[in-house]
Design a protein around this motif. Structure first.
Motif, short mmCIF file in Angstrom:
data_model
loop_
_atom_site.label_atom_id
_atom_site.label_comp_id
_atom_site.label_asym_id
_atom_site.label_seq_id
_atom_site.Cartn_x
_atom_site.Cartn_y
_atom_site.Cartn_z
N MET A 252 -25.02 -60.10 15.04
CA MET A 252 -25.10 -59.13 13.84
C MET A 252 -25.78 -57.89 14.17
O MET A 252 -25.79 -57.14 13.48
N LEU B 263 -17.21 -66.64 16.13
CA LEU B 263 -18.17 -67.28 15.30
C LEU B 263 -17.71 -68.66 14.58
O LEU B 263 -18.28 -69.19 13.98
N TYR C 59 -24.21 -71.56 11.57
CA TYR C 59 -25.59 -70.75 11.30
C TYR C 59 -26.30 -71.23 9.89
O TYR C 59 -25.33 -71.37 9.00
N SER D 203 -33.42 -68.33 4.69
CA SER D 203 -33.25 -68.45 3.16
C SER D 203 -32.03 -69.36 3.16
O SER D 203 -31.00 -69.54 3.94
N ALA E 4 -29.48 -69.27 0.85
CA ALA E 4 -28.20 -68.65 1.06
C ALA E 4 -26.95 -69.15 0.40
O ALA E 4 -25.90 -69.65 1.26
N TYR F 192 -24.63 -70.01 -3.41
CA TYR F 192 -24.04 -69.24 -4.36
C TYR F 192 -24.47 -70.38 -5.63
O TYR F 192 -23.92 -71.30 -5.80
N PHE G 184 -17.04 -71.84 2.14
CA PHE G 184 -17.48 -71.71 3.53
C PHE G 184 -16.71 -72.42 4.60
O PHE G 184 -16.34 -71.81 5.64
N MET H 281 -13.85 -69.85 4.88
CA MET H 281 -14.36 -68.78 5.85
C MET H 281 -14.48 -68.96 7.21
O MET H 281 -14.08 -68.30 8.23
N GLU I 211 -25.51 -60.45 -3.00
CA GLU I 211 -25.11 -61.37 -1.80
C GLU I 211 -25.86 -61.12 -0.63
O GLU I 211 -26.32 -61.97 0.01
N THR J 244 -29.82 -62.40 -1.46
CA THR J 244 -29.95 -63.99 -1.16
C THR J 244 -29.60 -64.57 0.23
O THR J 244 -29.86 -65.55 0.39
N GLY J 245 -28.88 -63.48 0.99
CA GLY J 245 -28.62 -64.03 2.13
C GLY J 245 -27.37 -64.58 2.43
O GLY J 245 -27.05 -64.78 3.42
N THR J 246 -26.48 -64.69 1.52
CA THR J 246 -25.16 -65.39 1.54
C THR J 246 -24.47 -64.42 2.19
O THR J 246 -23.37 -64.60 3.11
N ASP K 87 -25.36 -62.50 4.89
CA ASP K 87 -25.53 -62.76 6.37
C ASP K 87 -24.54 -63.94 6.88
O ASP K 87 -23.95 -64.18 7.92
N ARG K 88 -24.62 -65.09 5.94
CA ARG K 88 -24.18 -66.15 6.24
C ARG K 88 -22.53 -66.18 6.18
O ARG K 88 -21.97 -66.62 7.11
N LEU K 89 -22.03 -65.25 5.28
CA LEU K 89 -20.66 -65.14 5.24
C LEU K 89 -20.27 -64.18 6.52
O LEU K 89 -19.26 -64.68 7.04
N LEU K 90 -21.27 -63.40 7.09
CA LEU K 90 -20.89 -62.83 8.31
C LEU K 90 -20.93 -63.53 9.38
O LEU K 90 -20.54 -62.93 10.57
N ALA K 91 -21.68 -64.61 9.29
CA ALA K 91 -21.88 -65.62 10.48
C ALA K 91 -20.51 -66.50 10.67
O ALA K 91 -20.56 -67.31 11.30
N THR K 92 -19.64 -66.18 10.07
CA THR K 92 -18.27 -66.63 10.11
C THR K 92 -17.16 -65.97 10.48
O THR K 92 -17.51 -64.61 10.64
#
Lengths: 239, 365
Positions: free
Chosen positions: A53, A74, A79, A83, A85, A87, A99, A102, B196, B199-201, B203-208
């Motif tokens: 990142m 990834l 990960y 937080s 994180a 929905y 996820f 994803m 998004e 809330t950090g989602t 970041d989590r999304l981008l970690a995929t």
């Protein structure tokens, strides 16, 4: 032994503030490495660089044999951020399914994967409920379950057991150790020092530098103390 | 594949957020309906004029004029009292050949109507006087004078757009449709992406292994579908419920608005990256959203200073408003509006590209 994460001479600056000065450590396959350090020591930055990142200003970050950042890789990393994180308006199941898609888990495996991780974090009864109705602990567990999806080669967990009761914390650690037995690797940050005792290697990060990188028992010996917590405090005092 | 999964998720989240849905679909209808009420009620102006010592002929002409009534007062003092009490809108006092007119001037349209009515009354009165003078002269000299008395003049009015009742509302509605589409579509997707992030989602999304473009397209698609439904509702409400005449093709109107909606969508997502909280997103309303309404064409652009006009060229709503008016008021075909549509499409491409590149802030690959 293969190396899951190899960080060499990492330097990271934000503006004129140097967050990481010279960070070196490895996570070998089948190892749980604990990353501990006070707030602001750069733990999150190390994780962000390992995930691609952020890009380091100096040094090299290799994960599973490839230089980061690398998007394709990834898919093999699970990960979990500090937080939760999640929905809120979706159910636990919908979060997991999203996820899983994803991460690129094949359609045929999605269902069994979700069932497996749900069981690990003990959320079978609440998986159809919306996350907005979850307690803090349940959200944490769901968050962990998402990280476990797809049997990743490497798990990066940022404070995974905050807000989880002791019984479940033990269960989570049992699962983490099972993952290690399968030859998969885990990088974990924690504030809970009793957890730090359970890892294979401890990385003590202080002021942007790795102060110590050793097994818990050797670390205690080195600082001549009886617990990791004391070693941590002593190292901080010496700086 | 991932784009569709993101789209599904965003739509699912939205469908469960009843309040936002209501905002997107009901609020524009409510506002359009209220605008209709505002602009339709006050189409005629009635004025009452107090007359003091006014010539009887002029007074009769004044009283006979449409939407004007003349009221005789014996003294200027009592007329002024009436003006103060808002019983009359103007006072006309005659001193020989001088006319003193005092306007309340609290409503400029009434002042204008009074001026016009008085001018007409004076003109008509002098013509009547002239006619009788000529008739008198003719009688004395024995000459035959033809007057146009018998043959009445006839005027037929034809309206290219709308009818006699077409007012200001008809002119601004095409522009307002565009503005509403822009306003509502600008805010909501940006807010969603902002959430998004906080809330950090994200970041989590981008970690995929998801691609940055897949996230942007997922958002564009989901909110795009919503924007299409919203635009259809707004256009249908405007045309059928509010009885707006569309000379051109109604589907062309929808098409232009949908393209504008996509511009707003990409713009909103881009601006959300400059906001740290939902409140900071709201701060874009006065600096990004409101200027659009001034340059949409509600106030004719060619009446503005040149440098102000050039600002309009960088605002997407100018092109949408142009195209919209051409279709609704002049019945132009969408195929003749290639420039407007083309510029809007360029906006979409540029903004979307910026969004995809901008995501690099959160993940470097």
């Amino acid at each position: 032994m293969d190396t899951a994460i190899s960080l060499t001479h990492l330097v990271k600056k934000f503006g004129n503030q140097t967050v990481l000065k010279d960070v070196n450590f490895n996570v070998e396959s089948g190892q749980i490495v604990g990353l501990i350090g006070p707030s602001g020591s750069g733990k999150s930055t190390v994780i962000k660089i390992a995930l691609g990142m952020e890009v380091s200003d100096g040094g090299n970050a290799e994960v599973l044999g490839k230089t980061m950042p690398n998007r394709q890789l990834l898919g093999q990393i699970g990960y979990m951020a500090q937080s939760d994180a999640l929905y809120d308006s979706l159910s636990g199941y919908e979060n997991l399914k999203f996820f899983a898609q994803m991460k690129g888990i094949s359609k045929a495996n999605v269902q069994t994967e979700i069932e497996h991780v749900t069981q690990v974090v003990d959320l079978q009864d609440d998986i159809k409920k919306r996350v907005s109705g979850y307690s803090g602990g349940m959200q944490r567990r769901l968050s962990l379950a998402i990280a476990l999806l797809g049997k990743p080669e490497l798990l990066v967990l940022d404070e995974p057991t905050v807000g989880i009761d002791p019984a479940l914390r033990r269960k989570v650690w049992t699962e983490l150790k099972a993952i290690r037995e399968q030859g998969r690797s885990i990088l974990i940050t924690t504030h809970v020092m009793s957890e730090a005792e359970q890892v294979d290697q401890v990385t003590l990060l202080l002021g942007g530098k790795v102060i110590a990188f050793d097994t818990p028992s050797q670390l205690k010996e080195q600082y001549q103390v009886s617990s990791i917590e004391d070693a941590f405090l002593k190292a901080e005092g010496e700086l | 594949m991932r784009t569709l999964a993101i789209m599904n998720r965003v739509i699912k989240e939205l469908l469960r957020d009843k309040r936002t849905l209501a905002l997107m679909f009901l609020a524009p209808i409510l506002i359009l309906f209220m605008l209709k009420l505002m602009f339709d009620t006050n189409s005629t102006t009635n004025v009452t004029i107090a007359t003091v010592d006014l010539d009887g002929g002029i007074r009769t002409e004044l009283n006979d004029a449409k939407h004007v009534s003349a009221k005789d007062y014996t003294s200027l003092k009592s007329a002024k009292a009436a003006l103060k009490d808002e019983k009359v809108d103007a006072i006309v006092k005659q001193n020989g050949s001088t006319y003193d007119i005092t306007y309340a001037n609290t409503d400029s349209s009434k002042t204008t109507a009074t001026k016009m009515a008085f001018k007409n009354a004076v003109t008509t009165n002098s013509i009547t006087q002239m006619k009788s003078t000529i008739a008198l002269l003719a009688k004395q000299s024995g000459a035959r004078v033809q007057t146009a008395n018998g043959a009445t003049m006839q005027v037929h009015n034809h309206y290219n757009y709308g009818d006699a009742d077409t007012g200001f509302f008809a002119k601004i509605i095409p522009l307002l449709i565009g503005f509403f589409v822009f306003f509502f579509v600008f805010l909501i997707p940006g807010m969603a992406l902002l959430k998004e992030r906080s809330t950090g989602t994200l970041d989590r999304l981008l970690a995929t292994p998801v691609k940055r473009s897949e996230i942007v397209f997922g958002y564009m698609l989901s909110y795009g579908i919503l924007a299409i439904i919203q635009t259809a509702i707004i256009v249908v409400v405007a045309v059928w419920l509010l009885d707006i005449e569309v000379v051109g093709n109604i589907f062309s109107v929808m098409f232009v608005n949908i393209i504008l909606a996509f511009v707003a969508l990409a713009f909103g997502i881009l601006m959300s990256t400059f906001a740290r909280s939902e409140f900071q997103m709201m701060q874009f309303i006065p600096i990004i959203v409101m200027p659009q309404i001034f340059f949409s064409g509600i106030i004719p652009l060619d009446s503005m200073a040149t440098w102000v006009q050039s600002i309009a060229y960088i605002l997407p709503i100018k092109y949408a408003g142009d195209a919209q008016s051409q279709i609704i008021l002049h019945g132009n075909s969408i195929f003749n509006l290639g420039l407007d549509i083309g510029v809007l499409l360029i906006f979409i491409i540029v903004l979307t590209t910026l969004n995809i590149v901008g995501m690099k802030r959160y993940r470097k690959a």
